[in-house]
Design a protein around this motif. Structure first.
Motif, PDB file in Angstrom:
ATOM      1  N   LYS A 280      65.845  16.278  26.461  1.00  0.00           N
ATOM      2  CA  LYS A 280      66.759  15.631  25.523  1.00  0.00           C
ATOM      3  C   LYS A 280      67.397  14.356  26.075  1.00  0.00           C
ATOM      4  O   LYS A 280      68.186  13.715  25.384  1.00  0.00           O
ATOM      5  N   ASN A 281      67.094  14.004  27.315  1.00  0.00           N
ATOM      6  CA  ASN A 281      67.680  12.794  27.878  1.00  0.00           C
ATOM      7  C   ASN A 281      66.809  12.200  28.965  1.00  0.00           C
ATOM      8  O   ASN A 281      65.904  12.857  29.501  1.00  0.00           O
ATOM      9  N   ILE A 282      67.082  10.941  29.286  1.00  0.00           N
ATOM     10  CA  ILE A 282      66.398  10.216  30.362  1.00  0.00           C
ATOM     11  C   ILE A 282      67.491   9.617  31.231  1.00  0.00           C
ATOM     12  O   ILE A 282      68.363   8.893  30.725  1.00  0.00           O
ATOM     13  N   ILE A 283      67.446   9.909  32.542  1.00  0.00           N
ATOM     14  CA  ILE A 283      68.489   9.434  33.449  1.00  0.00           C
ATOM     15  C   ILE A 283      67.896   8.400  34.394  1.00  0.00           C
ATOM     16  O   ILE A 283      66.922   8.662  35.110  1.00  0.00           O
ATOM     17  N   PHE A 284      68.490   7.205  34.396  1.00  0.00           N
ATOM     18  CA  PHE A 284      68.074   6.101  35.257  1.00  0.00           C
ATOM     19  C   PHE A 284      69.137   5.926  36.341  1.00  0.00           C
ATOM     20  O   PHE A 284      70.303   5.701  36.037  1.00  0.00           O
ATOM     21  N   ARG A 285      68.726   6.037  37.626  1.00  0.00           N
ATOM     22  CA  ARG A 285      69.679   5.891  38.745  1.00  0.00           C
ATOM     23  C   ARG A 285      69.127   4.907  39.765  1.00  0.00           C
ATOM     24  O   ARG A 285      67.910   4.881  40.002  1.00  0.00           O
ATOM     25  N   ASP A 286      70.024   4.123  40.373  1.00  0.00           N
ATOM     26  CA  ASP A 286      69.595   3.266  41.491  1.00  0.00           C
ATOM     27  C   ASP A 286      70.603   3.391  42.626  1.00  0.00           C
ATOM     28  O   ASP A 286      71.618   4.106  42.506  1.00  0.00           O
ATOM     29  N   ASN A 287      70.340   2.717  43.729  1.00  0.00           N
ATOM     30  CA  ASN A 287      71.242   2.753  44.895  1.00  0.00           C
ATOM     31  C   ASN A 287      71.779   1.366  45.204  1.00  0.00           C
ATOM     32  O   ASN A 287      71.979   1.009  46.367  1.00  0.00           O
ATOM     33  N   CYS A 288      72.020   0.573  44.150  1.00  0.00           N
ATOM     34  CA  CYS A 288      72.426  -0.831  44.327  1.00  0.00           C
ATOM     35  C   CYS A 288      73.935  -1.019  44.185  1.00  0.00           C
ATOM     36  O   CYS A 288      74.406  -2.073  43.746  1.00  0.00           O
ATOM     37  N   GLU A 289      74.708   0.019  44.499  1.00  0.00           N
ATOM     38  CA  GLU A 289      76.183  -0.015  44.608  1.00  0.00           C
ATOM     39  C   GLU A 289      76.921  -0.036  43.265  1.00  0.00           C
ATOM     40  O   GLU A 289      78.142  -0.059  43.225  1.00  0.00           O
ATOM     41  N   GLY A 290      76.182  -0.014  42.155  1.00  0.00           N
ATOM     42  CA  GLY A 290      76.817   0.149  40.844  1.00  0.00           C
ATOM     43  C   GLY A 290      77.473  -1.096  40.280  1.00  0.00           C
ATOM     44  O   GLY A 290      77.438  -2.182  40.866  1.00  0.00           O
ATOM     45  N   PHE A 291      78.109  -0.914  39.108  1.00  0.00           N
ATOM     46  CA  PHE A 291      78.784  -2.014  38.427  1.00  0.00           C
ATOM     47  C   PHE A 291      80.167  -2.240  39.034  1.00  0.00           C
ATOM     48  O   PHE A 291      80.846  -1.286  39.428  1.00  0.00           O
ATOM     49  N   LYS A 292      80.618  -3.492  39.071  1.00  0.00           N
ATOM     50  CA  LYS A 292      82.006  -3.769  39.437  1.00  0.00           C
ATOM     51  C   LYS A 292      82.916  -3.233  38.331  1.00  0.00           C
ATOM     52  O   LYS A 292      82.513  -3.181  37.170  1.00  0.00           O
ATOM     53  N   LYS A 293      84.147  -2.865  38.702  1.00  0.00           N
ATOM     54  CA  LYS A 293      85.058  -2.204  37.747  1.00  0.00           C
ATOM     55  C   LYS A 293      85.305  -3.049  36.501  1.00  0.00           C
ATOM     56  O   LYS A 293      85.297  -2.546  35.379  1.00  0.00           O
ATOM     57  N   ASP A 294      85.534  -4.364  36.693  1.00  0.00           N
ATOM     58  CA  ASP A 294      85.836  -5.213  35.535  1.00  0.00           C
ATOM     59  C   ASP A 294      84.623  -5.364  34.615  1.00  0.00           C
ATOM     60  O   ASP A 294      84.750  -5.370  33.383  1.00  0.00           O
ATOM     61  N   ILE A 295      83.427  -5.442  35.229  1.00  0.00           N
ATOM     62  CA  ILE A 295      82.207  -5.568  34.409  1.00  0.00           C
ATOM     63  C   ILE A 295      81.950  -4.270  33.646  1.00  0.00           C
ATOM     64  O   ILE A 295      81.599  -4.284  32.461  1.00  0.00           O
ATOM     65  N   LEU A 296      82.145  -3.122  34.349  1.00  0.00           N
ATOM     66  CA  LEU A 296      81.942  -1.827  33.687  1.00  0.00           C
ATOM     67  C   LEU A 296      82.909  -1.664  32.516  1.00  0.00           C
ATOM     68  O   LEU A 296      82.543  -1.144  31.457  1.00  0.00           O
ATOM     69  N   LYS A 297      84.132  -2.151  32.697  1.00  0.00           N
ATOM     70  CA  LYS A 297      85.142  -2.053  31.629  1.00  0.00           C
ATOM     71  C   LYS A 297      84.712  -2.857  30.398  1.00  0.00           C
ATOM     72  O   LYS A 297      84.829  -2.400  29.265  1.00  0.00           O
ATOM     73  N   THR A 298      84.187  -4.080  30.630  1.00  0.00           N
ATOM     74  CA  THR A 298      83.741  -4.905  29.495  1.00  0.00           C
ATOM     75  C   THR A 298      82.536  -4.275  28.791  1.00  0.00           C
ATOM     76  O   THR A 298      82.410  -4.354  27.574  1.00  0.00           O
ATOM     77  N   ILE A 299      81.664  -3.617  29.588  1.00  0.00           N
ATOM     78  CA  ILE A 299      80.490  -2.955  28.989  1.00  0.00           C
ATOM     79  C   ILE A 299      80.935  -1.796  28.116  1.00  0.00           C
ATOM     80  O   ILE A 299      80.468  -1.631  26.987  1.00  0.00           O
ATOM     81  N   LEU A 300      81.864  -0.976  28.649  1.00  0.00           N
ATOM     82  CA  LEU A 300      82.337   0.196  27.897  1.00  0.00           C
ATOM     83  C   LEU A 300      83.092  -0.213  26.637  1.00  0.00           C
ATOM     84  O   LEU A 300      83.095   0.500  25.644  1.00  0.00           O
ATOM     85  N   ASN A 301      83.747  -1.390  26.678  1.00  0.00           N
ATOM     86  CA  ASN A 301      84.470  -1.897  25.503  1.00  0.00           C
ATOM     87  C   ASN A 301      83.572  -2.740  24.596  1.00  0.00           C
ATOM     88  O   ASN A 301      84.044  -3.346  23.642  1.00  0.00           O
ATOM     89  N   ASN A 302      82.277  -2.804  24.962  1.00  0.00           N
ATOM     90  CA  ASN A 302      81.292  -3.582  24.194  1.00  0.00           C
ATOM     91  C   ASN A 302      81.679  -5.057  24.122  1.00  0.00           C
ATOM     92  O   ASN A 302      81.526  -5.716  23.094  1.00  0.00           O
ATOM     93  N   GLU A 303      82.202  -5.582  25.249  1.00  0.00           N
ATOM     94  CA  GLU A 303      82.641  -6.977  25.302  1.00  0.00           C
ATOM     95  C   GLU A 303      81.792  -7.814  26.264  1.00  0.00           C
ATOM     96  O   GLU A 303      82.108  -8.965  26.546  1.00  0.00           O
ATOM     97  N   GLN A 304      80.710  -7.237  26.787  1.00  0.00           N
ATOM     98  CA  GLN A 304      79.904  -7.959  27.768  1.00  0.00           C
ATOM     99  C   GLN A 304      79.226  -9.168  27.136  1.00  0.00           C
ATOM    100  O   GLN A 304      78.868  -9.149  25.961  1.00  0.00           O
ATOM    101  N   LYS A 305      79.047 -10.210  27.953  1.00  0.00           N
ATOM    102  CA  LYS A 305      78.428 -11.438  27.446  1.00  0.00           C
ATOM    103  C   LYS A 305      76.906 -11.331  27.435  1.00  0.00           C
ATOM    104  O   LYS A 305      76.245 -11.974  26.633  1.00  0.00           O
ATOM    105  N   GLY A 306      76.336 -10.572  28.365  1.00  0.00           N
ATOM    106  CA  GLY A 306      74.885 -10.446  28.456  1.00  0.00           C
ATOM    107  C   GLY A 306      74.301  -9.729  27.246  1.00  0.00           C
ATOM    108  O   GLY A 306      74.912  -8.835  26.687  1.00  0.00           O
TER     109      GLY A 306
END
Length: 521
Positions: free
Chosen positions: A461-487
Motif C-alpha cells: 500500500k505504500n512506497i518508501i524512498f530514503r536517502d542518507n543525504c542529511e535531509g531537508f533543512k528545517k525552513d525548507i521542510l516547513k515551506t514544503i509542508l505548507n505547500n509554499e515551496q518555489k520548486g
C-alpha cells in the motif's frame, strides 16, 4: 316550582360570576366561604411581593385581583416574612391558596394545582465572561437556587453533576453569581430582565435556556378543597392573553409586538429582495473574477511546468549523449579493428576474442536503442491509463540517469516486498522518480556525501524512498509542508499523486530525507 328555582339560581349564578358558569355546589361553596386566604412569596419581583404597607403587588397580584373580580369574592392576604414561612403556613392550612408556583411531586403531598395561569421560560444567568451553555448536564459548576422552589427540587434530582448552593431569595442568588461565589443561577426570563435593569447588574447575562424547565405557574390549592381549584380554573380560563400582556407591560419593558401593517410587510419584502439581488450580483461578479484568476494561474502554472519539463529533457539528453558516446566509441573501435584485420588479411571470422567484442558491441547498440525508446516514451504525452509494475517503472528512469548515477557513485537499492502494480499514466509516474533521483544526486554533490545511498521499499500500500543525504533543512521542510515551496518538482509530483488518489508524506529521518507515497483507497 323547582324548575323556577333552578332558573333563578342560574340567573343569579350568571350575574354573580360574570359569565363564569358555576354549578349550584360551587355557588353555595363561595357563599359559605366568603373569603379565600392566600399566602405569597413576599420577595419575588416583578411577579409578586409584599410592600412596606403590607399590600400584595406585582404580576401575580394583578392576576389574583382579576380572578377575585370575576368570582366576586374576597381573597385575603396572609402576611409572611419569606417564602419558607409561606410554604409552612400552606402546609398548616393557615392559607387556602399559594398564589404563584410550579406544580411538583413534592408539593402534591399537601396541594392540588389549577390550570396554568402564567408561562415564562427559565434561563441560566452567569457573568458576562462565561460562554453560552448548550447542555447543562455536561457542566460541573455551582448553581445558586432559592430554597424550597420547584427548580431547586428538579435540578437537584436531574443534575447530580451540579453543586447546588441554597439561598433565601433570588436576589441573594444573583448576588452570589455577581460576586463569583457561584458560577450561575436559574431564574425566569421576566425576573432576570427586571432585576438586571432595576439593579444595574450589567456584569451578568443570560448564558443558557434549559429545555423542559419552563415556569408553568399555577395557583396551589389546599388538597382537601378540590372544589376551590375547580372554581379558580373557571376564572383562569376567562383570562385572555390581552389581559396578561397588559399586566406584564406594567412591570417589564420586554414587549413582544407581533402585529404589523400590510405596507410595512411590503417594505420589508422589497428590502429583502433588493438585498438578495445585490448579494447574487456581487457573488456573480466575484465568481467571474475568481474563475479568471484561476484560469490565469493555471496558464502560468502550465508554462512553468513546460519550462521544467524542457529543463529535464535537456538534462536527459545530456545523459543519453554520454551513454551514446560510450556505445559509439565501442562501435568505432570495433570498426577500426575490423579494417585493420582486413588490411592485414587476418582471419577474424574464427577469432573467438573478436566474436566476444562483437557481442559487447551488440549489447551496446541494444542499450542505446532501449535508452532512446525510454526517453521517447517519457517525452511522449499520454492521457490513457495502463497497468504497470512500479519496480519496472523505476528501473526505466534509472536508465535515463545512468551516467549521473555512475558519476555520483550513488548506491541504489530497490527492495520489492510486494510486486506492486497500479493503473495510471506511466510517463507521469516516471516524472516522480526522476524528480526524486535528480534531487538526491544534486544534494549529494552539494553536501559532499562520501557514499550516497538511496533505498526504495515497495510495499502493498505504500512506497518508501530514503536517502542518507542529511535531509531537508528545517525552513525548507516547513515551506514544503505548507505547500509554499518555489520548486516545481515536488508540486508536480504531488499533483500527479493526488490525481491518482495517492498521497505523499515528506519528512526527515535520522540519516536523510524520507518520502512516503501511499495509496488512499
Amino acid at each position: 316550582m323547582k324548575k323556577i328555582f333552578l332558573i333563578f339560581l342560574f340567573l343569579i349564578s350568571s350575574l354573580f360570576s360574570k359569565n363564569i358558569n358555576l354549578n349550584e355546589k360551587e355557588i353555595n361553596y363561595l357563599k359559605e366561604k366568603k373569603t379565600i386566604t392566600m399566602c405569597v412569596d413576599p420577595d419575588w419581583e416583578p411577579f409578586e411581593k409584599i410592600n412596606k404597607e403590607g399590600f400584595h403587588e406585582g404580576i401575580a397580584a394583578d392576576l389574583i385581583k382579576l380572578i377575585s373580580e370575576k368570582l366576586k369574592i374576597k381573597i385575603k392576604l396572609i402576611y409572611t416574612t419569606n417564602w419558607d414561612e409561606s410554604i409552612l403556613f400552606s402546609k398548616e392550612k393557615k392559607c387556602d391558596i399559594l398564589s404563584f408556583l410550579n406544580d411538583t411531586q413534592k408539593r402534591r403531598e399537601w396541594l392540588t394545582f389549577t390550570d396554568v395561569l402564567f408561562e415564562d421560560p427559565n434561563v441560566l444567568v452567569g457573568r458576562v465572561e462565561r460562554k453560552y451553555i448548550e447542555d447543562i448536564s455536561k457542566e460541573n459548576l455551582s448553581i445558586a437556587l432559592p430554597k424550597e422552589t420547584a427548580m431547586a427540587e428538579r435540578f437537584a434530582k436531574d443534575f447530580p453533576n451540579l453543586t447546588i448552593i441554597p439561598t433565601d431569595s433570588e436576589d441573594e442568588a444573583f448576588k452570589l453569581v455577581e460576586e463569583q461565589k457561584a458560577d450561575l443561577t436559574l431564574r425566569s426570563m421576566i425576573v432576570t430582565a427586571y432585576t438586571i435593569k432595576k439593579n444595574g447588574i450589567f456584569n451578568l447575562k443570560i448564558i443558557g435556556e434549559p429545555k423542559g424547565y419552563e415556569n408553568n405557574l399555577r395557583i396551589g390549592v389546599r388538597k382537601d378543597e378540590p372544589i376551590l381549584r375547580d372554581i379558580l380554573n373557571k376564572a383562569i380560563n376567562k383570562i385572555t392573553k390581552k389581559d396578561i400582556d397588559n399586566i406584564i407591560n406594567k412591570y417589564v419593558t420586554i414587549v413582544i409586538e407581533k402585529t404589523t401593517t400590510f405596507t410595512v410587510a411590503l417594505w420589508i419584502l422589497a428590502t429583502l429582495l433588493i438585498a438578495v439581488f445585490i448579494i447574487l450580483l456581487w457573488n456573480y461578479m466575484l465568481n467571474k473574477k475568481v474563475k479568471n484568476e484561476i484560469k490565469k494561474n493555471q496558464k502560468q502554472q502550465q508554462q512553468l511546468i513546460e519550462q521544467k519539463r524542457k529543463a529535464e529533457i535537456g538534462e536527459l539528453l545530456g545523459n543519453i549523449s554520454h551513454q551514446w558516446k560510450n556505445g559509439l566509441t565501442q562501435i568505432s573501435s570495433l570498426n577500426l579493428e575490423m579494417i585493420l584485420m582486413y588490411e592485414l588479411k587476418e582471419d577474424f571470422i574464427n577469432n573467438e576474442a573478436f566474436y566476444d567484442r562483437l557481442k559487447d558491441t551488440e549489447n551496446s547498440i541494444k542499450f542505446m536503442i532501449d535508452t532512446m525508446n525510454t526517453f521517447l516514451n517519457y517525452y511522449k504525452e499520454e492521457n490513457h491509463f495502463s497497468e504497470f509494475n512500479i519496480k519496472n517503472n523505476i528501473n526505466e528512469v534509472l536508465k535515463l540517469v545512468d551516467i549521473e548515477i555512475k558519476n555520483s557513485k550513488i548506491d541504489i537499492k530497490i527492495i520489492e516486498n510486494f510486486p506492486l502494480k497500479i493503473s495510471a499514466n506511466k510517463n507521469e509516474w516516471m516524472h516522480i522518480w526522476l524528480n526524486l533521483f535528480t534531487n538526491c544526486i544534486k544534494i549529494s554533490k552539494i553536501r559532499n556525501i562520501e557514499i550516497p545511498k538511496i533505498e526504495i521499499l515497495i510495499n502493498e500500500k505504500n512506497i518508501i524512498f530514503r536517502d542518507n543525504c542529511e535531509g531537508f533543512k528545517k525552513d525548507i521542510l516547513k515551506t514544503i509542508l505548507n505547500n509554499e515551496q518555489k520548486g516545481l518538482g515536488l508540486k508536480m509530483s504531488s499533483k500527479i499523486l493526488e490525481k491518482n488518489d495517492w498521497g505523499i508524506i515528506i519528512e526527515n529521518s535520522k540519516t536523510g530525507a524520507k518520502i512516503t507515497l501511499f495509496d488512499k483507497k
